[in-house]
Design a protein around this motif. Structure first.
Motif, PDB file in Angstrom:
ATOM      1  N   THR A 288       0.812  -1.222   0.000  1.00  0.00           N
ATOM      2  CA  THR A 288       0.000   0.000   0.000  1.00  0.00           C
ATOM      3  C   THR A 288       0.845   1.272   0.000  1.00  0.00           C
ATOM      4  OG1 THR A 288      -0.227  -0.275   2.399  1.00  0.00           O
ATOM      5  CG2 THR A 288      -2.066  -0.997   1.037  1.00  0.00           C
ATOM      6  N   GLY A 289       2.154   1.169   0.227  1.00  0.00           N
ATOM      7  CA  GLY A 289       3.015   2.348   0.139  1.00  0.00           C
ATOM      8  C   GLY A 289       3.508   2.876   1.464  1.00  0.00           C
ATOM      9  N   LEU A 433      -2.531   6.914  10.816  1.00  0.00           N
ATOM     10  CA  LEU A 433      -2.912   6.958   9.401  1.00  0.00           C
ATOM     11  C   LEU A 433      -3.159   5.537   8.916  1.00  0.00           C
ATOM     12  CD1 LEU A 433      -0.229   9.448   8.002  1.00  0.00           C
ATOM     13  CD2 LEU A 433      -2.437   9.972   9.036  1.00  0.00           C
ATOM     14  N   LEU A 434      -4.134   5.385   8.061  1.00  0.00           N
ATOM     15  CA  LEU A 434      -4.475   4.066   7.546  1.00  0.00           C
ATOM     16  C   LEU A 434      -4.424   4.068   6.028  1.00  0.00           C
ATOM     17  CD1 LEU A 434      -5.480   1.170   8.033  1.00  0.00           C
ATOM     18  CD2 LEU A 434      -7.811   2.052   7.920  1.00  0.00           C
ATOM     19  N   GLY A 440     -11.874  -3.411  -7.280  1.00  0.00           N
ATOM     20  CA  GLY A 440     -13.075  -3.345  -8.105  1.00  0.00           C
ATOM     21  C   GLY A 440     -12.724  -3.029  -9.540  1.00  0.00           C
ATOM     22  N   ASN A 441     -13.609  -3.417 -10.428  1.00  0.00           N
ATOM     23  CA  ASN A 441     -13.392  -3.187 -11.862  1.00  0.00           C
ATOM     24  C   ASN A 441     -12.078  -3.795 -12.337  1.00  0.00           C
ATOM     25  OD1 ASN A 441     -15.804  -1.718 -12.071  1.00  0.00           O
ATOM     26  ND2 ASN A 441     -14.761   0.179 -11.481  1.00  0.00           N
ATOM     27  N   GLY A 442     -11.705  -4.926 -11.717  1.00  0.00           N
ATOM     28  CA  GLY A 442     -10.500  -5.615 -12.154  1.00  0.00           C
ATOM     29  C   GLY A 442      -9.210  -4.926 -11.787  1.00  0.00           C
ATOM     30  N   GLU A 443      -9.210  -4.076 -10.762  1.00  0.00           N
ATOM     31  CA  GLU A 443      -7.991  -3.388 -10.366  1.00  0.00           C
ATOM     32  C   GLU A 443      -7.997  -3.126  -8.866  1.00  0.00           C
ATOM     33  OE1 GLU A 443      -8.215   0.144 -12.693  1.00  0.00           O
ATOM     34  OE2 GLU A 443      -9.439   1.202 -11.232  1.00  0.00           O
ATOM     35  N   ARG A 444      -6.822  -2.796  -8.362  1.00  0.00           N
ATOM     36  CA  ARG A 444      -6.670  -2.486  -6.943  1.00  0.00           C
ATOM     37  C   ARG A 444      -6.090  -1.083  -6.799  1.00  0.00           C
ATOM     38  NH1 ARG A 444      -2.419  -5.578  -3.124  1.00  0.00           N
ATOM     39  NH2 ARG A 444      -1.031  -4.203  -4.286  1.00  0.00           N
ATOM     40  N   ASN A 445      -6.730  -0.290  -5.970  1.00  0.00           N
ATOM     41  CA  ASN A 445      -6.294   1.085  -5.763  1.00  0.00           C
ATOM     42  C   ASN A 445      -6.092   1.332  -4.272  1.00  0.00           C
ATOM     43  OD1 ASN A 445      -6.643   2.240  -8.600  1.00  0.00           O
ATOM     44  ND2 ASN A 445      -8.653   1.343  -8.207  1.00  0.00           N
ATOM     45  N   ARG A 446      -5.299   2.337  -3.985  1.00  0.00           N
ATOM     46  CA  ARG A 446      -4.947   2.662  -2.608  1.00  0.00           C
ATOM     47  C   ARG A 446      -5.702   3.905  -2.144  1.00  0.00           C
ATOM     48  NH1 ARG A 446      -0.296   1.961  -5.632  1.00  0.00           N
ATOM     49  NH2 ARG A 446       0.997   0.158  -5.108  1.00  0.00           N
ATOM     50  N   VAL A 447      -6.101   3.896  -0.872  1.00  0.00           N
ATOM     51  CA  VAL A 447      -6.708   5.078  -0.266  1.00  0.00           C
ATOM     52  C   VAL A 447      -6.052   5.318   1.083  1.00  0.00           C
ATOM     53  CG1 VAL A 447      -8.930   4.822  -1.425  1.00  0.00           C
ATOM     54  CG2 VAL A 447      -8.577   3.753   0.796  1.00  0.00           C
ATOM     55  N   ILE A 462     -11.645  10.483   2.880  1.00  0.00           N
ATOM     56  CA  ILE A 462     -10.759   9.526   2.228  1.00  0.00           C
ATOM     57  C   ILE A 462     -10.084  10.196   1.041  1.00  0.00           C
ATOM     58  CG2 ILE A 462     -10.706   7.399   0.878  1.00  0.00           C
ATOM     59  CD1 ILE A 462     -12.876   6.285   2.614  1.00  0.00           C
ATOM     60  N   ARG A 463      -8.795   9.944   0.878  1.00  0.00           N
ATOM     61  CA  ARG A 463      -8.057  10.424  -0.290  1.00  0.00           C
ATOM     62  C   ARG A 463      -7.476   9.227  -1.028  1.00  0.00           C
ATOM     63  NH1 ARG A 463     -10.301  14.250   1.294  1.00  0.00           N
ATOM     64  NH2 ARG A 463      -9.514  16.326   1.778  1.00  0.00           N
ATOM     65  N   GLU A 464      -7.579   9.273  -2.353  1.00  0.00           N
ATOM     66  CA  GLU A 464      -6.930   8.215  -3.132  1.00  0.00           C
ATOM     67  C   GLU A 464      -5.439   8.492  -3.183  1.00  0.00           C
ATOM     68  OE1 GLU A 464      -7.242   5.883  -7.418  1.00  0.00           O
ATOM     69  OE2 GLU A 464      -8.604   7.550  -6.959  1.00  0.00           O
TER      70      GLU A 464
END
Length: 586
Positions: A288-289, A433-434, A440-447, A462-464
């Motif tokens: 997740t970074g 911080l979390l 979703g939609n065949g991808e993974r994104n971080r928030v 929430i921020r992407e």
């Protein structure tokens, strides 16, 4: 002591104590061992009994000006000097300067003959001579089992033990006696702990192939003391008992703020970042970074001229530096300038307490302004849950005492409840911080979002969290009736909203043009009617002028015609008389 209104009218008597000089032990015992009384140090083989007793003696002579006598029954003087030299103690020099006397007493069971007259008078004479020769204030007897191994008679053993302890008290020396631990009691004989004024139990245990030493003050007559079990270390500088600063929450705090290196994250924290000297927890699942945010934080601090100490337990320094190149971070110049230092080690290298001692040493040497631990959960896995939380507590306490800002990354396993996975640390942290994955939609994104930030206003949005070759960016996630959308779903939703806006704009423009055409048509009609009106007005004016002209001409012609016919002509009267008519009559 008299009580008046719930308050003491006189100072509470305090038991005289002899400081040991051992890091942490004096804090646990609130000042040291009971002065002029015997203390029993017991434990199994290899737990550090002899070294603790020797350090008590050496530090007494060096730091507190109290000479001492070490009477050994197992190790010779040469062996003892070599053993304590590993801790940095110059026992040979202290003996030469008459600060310490080392007396090895060799005891063979065959030399003893038990009788009703048997006693330790010979030992007392020998010990008394050693004490008087240097004016000793401290005495160590190592170990009691060897001394009393030839006394199978329990009555005699009990009597001689009491006599030994009484003699030491009468001599007025602060004594430390070591004893091996028994199977069902603290000592083999089960008697020493009852006649001792202070009992310290040492333990050396192995959990998951990792060894840890523990210390517990079992008994301390006439004084308050810490009753918990405390881990301790035997290092190059001697014994250190931890924790040493966790006994009170009296840290100083700062109102200064430090930036994170990520502008939008600072904006989420009131626009100014974290409090200096605070503890920050950054949790997230793998990938997740967390390390990227930590590296940005480190770079921002180093660019301000602050020293940063980065503890890594999963990656080597070169690997971190190389990986950060992919997002545009250049850490190697900061390392060369001495503003950034890495310390990498496998969590399984040694136990929690040795890791903690190593970290304390690095911090004391480098004197950093910011400390990063990545990830702390890998280190905590080296011990039990209680040991892990205790280690984190002591580390946070140590950093807060030095006003050092700390960032801890924590690896959270996917699918685990957040409260359960972070219960061991979250309550100890000032900010949390979390980082989470949205799939979703065949991808993974971080928030990313801020769970808590003590003492400061912070965003609950929430921020992407975007990572690119240009660095880190936090963008607003789409939040609507369909939920939180990130990545391509957010972009698609944004495109739909833009299309809807564009359609609305186009419809508005079309209706505006139609309205404009109607306005122009109406204006043309109005202009046509106005033109007709003006034309008719001009025609009417022309007709009026023609009528007037015709009327004038007709009147003129009638007048002229009348004059010619003299029909209606009026003849002016003669001034001399009345006018005559045509035939001459008046």
């Amino acid at each position: 002591m008299k009580i008046n209104g719930g308050k003491s009218t006189s100072a509470t008597p305090r038991l005289p104590k002899s400081p040991t000089g051992i890091q942490g032990l004096d804090e646990i015992t609130d000042g040291g061992l009971p002065r002029g009384r015997p203390t029993l140090v017991c434990g199994g083989a290899g737990c550090g009994k002899t070294l603790l007793a020797a350090e008590f003696l050496v530090r007494g002579a060096v730091q507190f000006g109290e000479p001492g006598v070490f009477m050994a029954f197992e190790e010779t003087e040469k062996e003892l000097k070599a053993n304590v030299a590993s801790l940095g103690f110059d026992l040979t020099g202290l003996v030469r300067r008459k600060k310490i006397v080392v007396d090895y007493v060799h005891i063979e069971r065959s030399e003893f003959q038990e009788s009703g007259e048997y006693d330790l008078e010979g030992l007392f004479v020998r010990l008394n001579h050693a004490i008087d020769s240097i004016g000793a204030k401290r005495v160590v007897l190592d170990t009691l089992e060897v001394l009393f191994a030839s006394l199978p008679n329990e009555a005699i053993l009990r009597s001689e033990l009491r006599r030994l302890f009484r003699w030491l008290k009468e001599k007025g020396v602060t004594a430390v006696l070591t004893a091996e631990r028994g199977r069902e009691a603290l000592t083999r004989h089960g008697l020493e702990e009852y006649v001792s004024d202070c009992v310290i139990l040492l333990d050396h245990r192995v959990n998951d192939q990792i060894a840890t030493r523990h210390l517990r003050v079992v008994k301390y007559r006439g004084a308050l003391h810490g009753t918990n079990e405390f881990p301790f270390l035997i290092g190059a500088a001697g014994i250190s008992v931890l924790p040493i600063t966790s006994l009170a929450l009296n840290h100083k705090v700062s109102t200064a703020r430090i930036a994170t290196g990520i502008s939008r994250l600072d904006a989420m924290l009131g626009g100014r970042g974290f409090f200096r000297g605070s503890s920050i927890l950054l949790t997230g699942t793998p990938g997740t970074g967390k390390t990227i945010i930590s590296s940005n934080f480190a770079q921002a601090a180093a660019r301000r001229g602050e020293r940063v100490l980065f503890f890594s337990f999963e990656e080597s320094p070169d690997q971190i530096i190389r990986n950060m190149h992919s997002i545009g971070l250049r850490l190697e110049p900061l390392v060369k300038r001495g503003l950034l230092r890495f310390h990498s080690a496998r969590p399984s290298l040694y136990g929690l307490e040795m890791h903690l001692a190593t970290m304390f040493k690095e911090i004391a040497t480098f004197q950093p302004h910011v400390v990063i631990i990545d990830p702390i959960t890998s280190l905590m896995d080296s011990g039990t849950d209680s040991e892990g939380k205790g280690m984190v507590t002591r580390l946070i306490d140590f950093l807060k005492a030095g006003q050092i800002t700390s960032l801890f990354t924590s690896l959270t396993q996917g699918g685990h409840a957040l409260q359960q996975s972070e219960a061991a640390m979250s309550s100890l942290m000032d900010s949390w911080l979390l980082l989470q994955d949205f799939e979703g939609n065949g991808e993974r994104n971080r928030v990313l979002y801020v769970l808590k930030a003590r003492g400061m206003a912070h965003s609950n949005q929430i921020r992407e969290f975007l990572i690119s070759d240009r660095g880190i960016d936090l963008v607003d996630a789409y939040i609507g009736a369909s939920g939180v959308l990130t990545g391509s779903a957010r972009a698609a939703q944004g495109a739909l909203e833009k299309a809807a806006v564009l359609t609305s704009q186009q419809e508005a423009a079309r209706r505006k043009r139609e309205l404009e055409r109607k306005r122009e048509a109406i204006e043309r009609q109005i202009n046509g009617l106005r033109s007709d009106y003006e034309s008719e007005t001009m025609e009417l004016r022309r007709i009026d002028e023609q009528v007037g002209t015709s009327t004038l001409m007709l009147t003129t012609e009638r007048t002229a015609s009348g004059i010619l016919r003299q029909a209606d002509a009026k003849v002016p009267a003669s001034p001399r008389g009345k006018a005559r008519n045509g035939n001459g009559t008046r």
